[in-house]
Design a protein around this motif. Structure first.
Motif, short mmCIF file in Angstrom:
data_model
loop_
_atom_site.label_atom_id
_atom_site.label_comp_id
_atom_site.label_asym_id
_atom_site.label_seq_id
_atom_site.Cartn_x
_atom_site.Cartn_y
_atom_site.Cartn_z
N MET A 1 -13.16 -24.76 49.73
CA MET A 1 -13.92 -25.13 48.37
C MET A 1 -13.69 -24.24 47.22
O MET A 1 -13.61 -22.93 47.54
N ALA A 2 -13.54 -24.75 46.02
CA ALA A 2 -13.27 -24.19 45.01
C ALA A 2 -13.82 -24.71 43.85
O ALA A 2 -13.86 -25.87 43.87
N VAL A 3 -14.34 -23.93 42.77
CA VAL A 3 -14.72 -24.52 41.46
C VAL A 3 -13.63 -24.10 40.58
O VAL A 3 -13.36 -22.68 40.38
N ASN A 4 -12.92 -24.98 39.87
CA ASN A 4 -11.79 -24.48 39.07
C ASN A 4 -12.10 -24.87 37.66
O ASN A 4 -12.74 -25.77 37.21
N LEU A 5 -11.86 -23.93 36.70
CA LEU A 5 -12.17 -23.94 35.31
C LEU A 5 -11.05 -23.87 34.26
O LEU A 5 -10.09 -23.18 34.64
N LEU A 6 -11.08 -24.83 33.28
CA LEU A 6 -10.38 -24.73 32.27
C LEU A 6 -11.01 -24.46 31.17
O LEU A 6 -11.99 -25.22 30.70
N LEU A 7 -10.45 -23.30 30.53
CA LEU A 7 -11.31 -22.87 29.30
C LEU A 7 -10.22 -23.10 28.04
O LEU A 7 -9.02 -22.75 28.18
N SER A 8 -10.62 -23.55 26.87
CA SER A 8 -9.89 -23.62 25.59
C SER A 8 -9.95 -22.55 24.70
O SER A 8 -11.20 -21.98 24.49
N TYR A 9 -8.91 -21.85 24.25
CA TYR A 9 -9.05 -20.97 23.41
C TYR A 9 -9.77 -21.32 22.03
O TYR A 9 -10.66 -20.53 21.73
N ALA A 10 -9.61 -22.33 21.61
CA ALA A 10 -10.33 -22.68 20.64
C ALA A 10 -11.95 -22.98 20.48
O ALA A 10 -12.34 -22.74 19.68
N PHE A 11 -12.37 -23.12 21.96
CA PHE A 11 -13.79 -22.80 22.19
C PHE A 11 -14.21 -21.30 22.50
O PHE A 11 -15.30 -21.07 22.28
N HIS A 12 -13.24 -20.66 23.35
CA HIS A 12 -13.68 -19.47 24.11
C HIS A 12 -12.85 -18.34 23.60
O HIS A 12 -12.48 -17.39 24.44
N ALA A 13 -12.48 -18.26 22.36
CA ALA A 13 -11.81 -17.13 21.92
C ALA A 13 -12.65 -15.95 21.98
O ALA A 13 -11.99 -14.72 22.13
N LYS A 14 -14.06 -16.09 22.10
CA LYS A 14 -14.80 -14.66 22.22
C LYS A 14 -15.51 -14.56 23.51
O LYS A 14 -16.22 -13.87 23.76
N THR A 15 -15.15 -15.44 24.38
CA THR A 15 -15.74 -15.43 25.68
C THR A 15 -15.10 -14.22 26.78
O THR A 15 -13.92 -14.04 26.52
N ASP A 16 -16.11 -13.61 27.28
CA ASP A 16 -15.61 -12.50 28.00
C ASP A 16 -14.99 -12.98 29.41
O ASP A 16 -15.78 -13.46 30.31
N LEU A 17 -13.39 -13.30 29.46
CA LEU A 17 -13.10 -13.87 30.54
C LEU A 17 -13.14 -12.96 31.87
O LEU A 17 -13.03 -13.70 33.12
N ARG A 18 -13.35 -11.72 31.74
CA ARG A 18 -13.51 -10.82 32.93
C ARG A 18 -14.62 -11.20 33.77
O ARG A 18 -14.84 -11.33 34.67
N ALA A 19 -15.65 -11.49 32.89
CA ALA A 19 -16.95 -11.84 33.64
C ALA A 19 -16.99 -13.12 34.49
O ALA A 19 -17.61 -13.48 35.32
N ILE A 20 -16.23 -14.07 33.70
CA ILE A 20 -15.84 -15.45 34.41
C ILE A 20 -15.09 -15.33 35.79
O ILE A 20 -15.14 -15.75 36.73
N ARG A 21 -14.06 -14.46 35.55
CA ARG A 21 -13.25 -14.20 36.75
C ARG A 21 -14.03 -13.51 37.64
O ARG A 21 -13.95 -13.62 38.96
N ARG A 22 -15.06 -12.65 37.42
CA ARG A 22 -15.67 -11.83 38.69
C ARG A 22 -16.51 -12.76 39.29
O ARG A 22 -16.66 -12.75 40.73
N SER A 23 -16.94 -14.12 38.55
CA SER A 23 -17.64 -15.13 39.33
C SER A 23 -16.96 -15.85 40.13
O SER A 23 -17.19 -16.59 41.17
#
Length: 344
Positions: A1-23
């Protein structure tokens, strides 16, 4: 089982992707430029800015999509070449205006190709186009990602290697809840009391409490309640992802260090700033520690996935898994090379 994510640069230019990856433990992270959204708002995305963003997070994302130019396949191809020249292995986009010869060239060059121009087609036309292109790509050792296609009926019939949809992201905007009923992901308005009543057992299986939602007729505004609901609805995507693989597995494109498909990605918009984190945290919680599993199968999770703070309740196996989840011995079949760097 997995939760896969698609994030758009237009929305998430300032999102900390490393924090997302840790989860994300088993799930994948796919980056899209968000060019279509930016185009509709008259805010074009600069190629250099997108390239710098991908370079900055290159050890974190698993796959990324080129910066497409709406209505201009030649300009899109030029962007793809420039990104490749910078060492960014972005996926090209095959869409209206491209020829099948262009598609074959994309498969030869990259293997894993995005297919756009599908939204707005009839379900029959979507299945025919996606199925034809997936078979054509597979003949060359490749595979496709169907952009914006979340219909499980279409995905079961066409069998692309991966696809994405934004059902969960749009729920808060339109006052709906999303859930998996064993065959499809449904989005139902909180005002549709008849449908909610008919499917109440499916909804409860996700850990969604209909009581407060029915009383107010609105999505929660409290951040904690919203987080719990987001994570509960995300379980629908995880179960649907497993359902698709149980129906018939699709071999990965060459040079893609990935498991068999079809993979279903949840597209997280910026409607609520933290929703990507909520979805990613579900993947982490479902895969953190042996206490969440039996030693063999994935249908004995003991976590309350609807809780904001992860709590383990002895014997509280989510009903969704008892009803719908296939019994895969290897429930975490994906490991990304980038994850080692991101989590080190």
């Amino acid at each position: 089982m997995a939760v896969n994510l698609l994030l758009s640069y237009a929305f998430h230019a300032k999102t900390d992707l490393r924090a997302i990856r840790r989860s994300l433990v088993c799930g994948r992270l796919l980056i899209d430029s968000g060019a279509f959204t930016a185009w509709t708002k008259g805010q074009p995305i600069a190629l250099d800015a997108y390239a710098e963003y991908l370079e900055a997070w290159s050890t974190v994302w698993d796959h990324a999509i080129t910066l497409d130019v709406i209505g201009n396949p030649d300009a899109t191809a030029a962007n793809t070449r420039k990104l490749h020249e910078r060492g960014l292995p972005v996926m090209p986009v095959f869409t209206r205006g491209n020829s099948l010869a262009d598609f074959d060239a994309m498969v030869r060059d990259v293997g894993y190709v995005c297919v756009g121009g599908l939204v707005g087609l009839s379900p029959k036309a979507q299945r025919a186009r996606v199925g034809m292109l997936q078979r054509r790509a597979a003949d060359g050792g490749g595979g496709i990602h169907a952009l914006g296609i979340g219909s499980l009926e279409t995905l079961r019939g066409a069998r692309p290697y991966s696809a994405d949809a934004s059902n969960i992201s749009s729920t808060f905007k339109y006052g709906c809840i999303a859930y998996f009923d064993g065959k499809r992901i449904r989005s139902v308005s909180l005002k549709d009391t008849k449908q909610l009543t008919r499917d109440r057992e499916h909804i409860r299986a996700h850990g969604i409490d209909l009581g407060p939602l029915a009383r107010t007729g609105r999505m929660p505004s409290n951040i904690a309640d919203r987080a719990g609901l987001m994570r509960a609805m995300s379980l629908a995507y995880a179960a649907a992802d497993e359902h698709l693989k149980a129906t018939r597995r699709v071999e990965p494109p060459r040079a893609v260090t990935d498991a068999v498909g079809t993979h279903l990605f949840s597209s997280a918009s910026a409607q609520f700033g933290r929703e990507a984190s909520f979805v990613a945290e579900l993947d982490r919680d479902l895969h953190t520690g042996t206490h969440l599993y039996s030693s063999v199968v994935a249908d004995t999770y003991a976590a309350d996935v609807a809780a904001v703070d992860h709590q383990v309740h002895d014997g509280a196996v989510p009903l969704l898994w008892r009803r719908y989840a296939p019994r895969h011995a290897d429930h975490c079949r994906y490991r990304s090379p980038s994850r080692r760097s991101a989590t080190a």
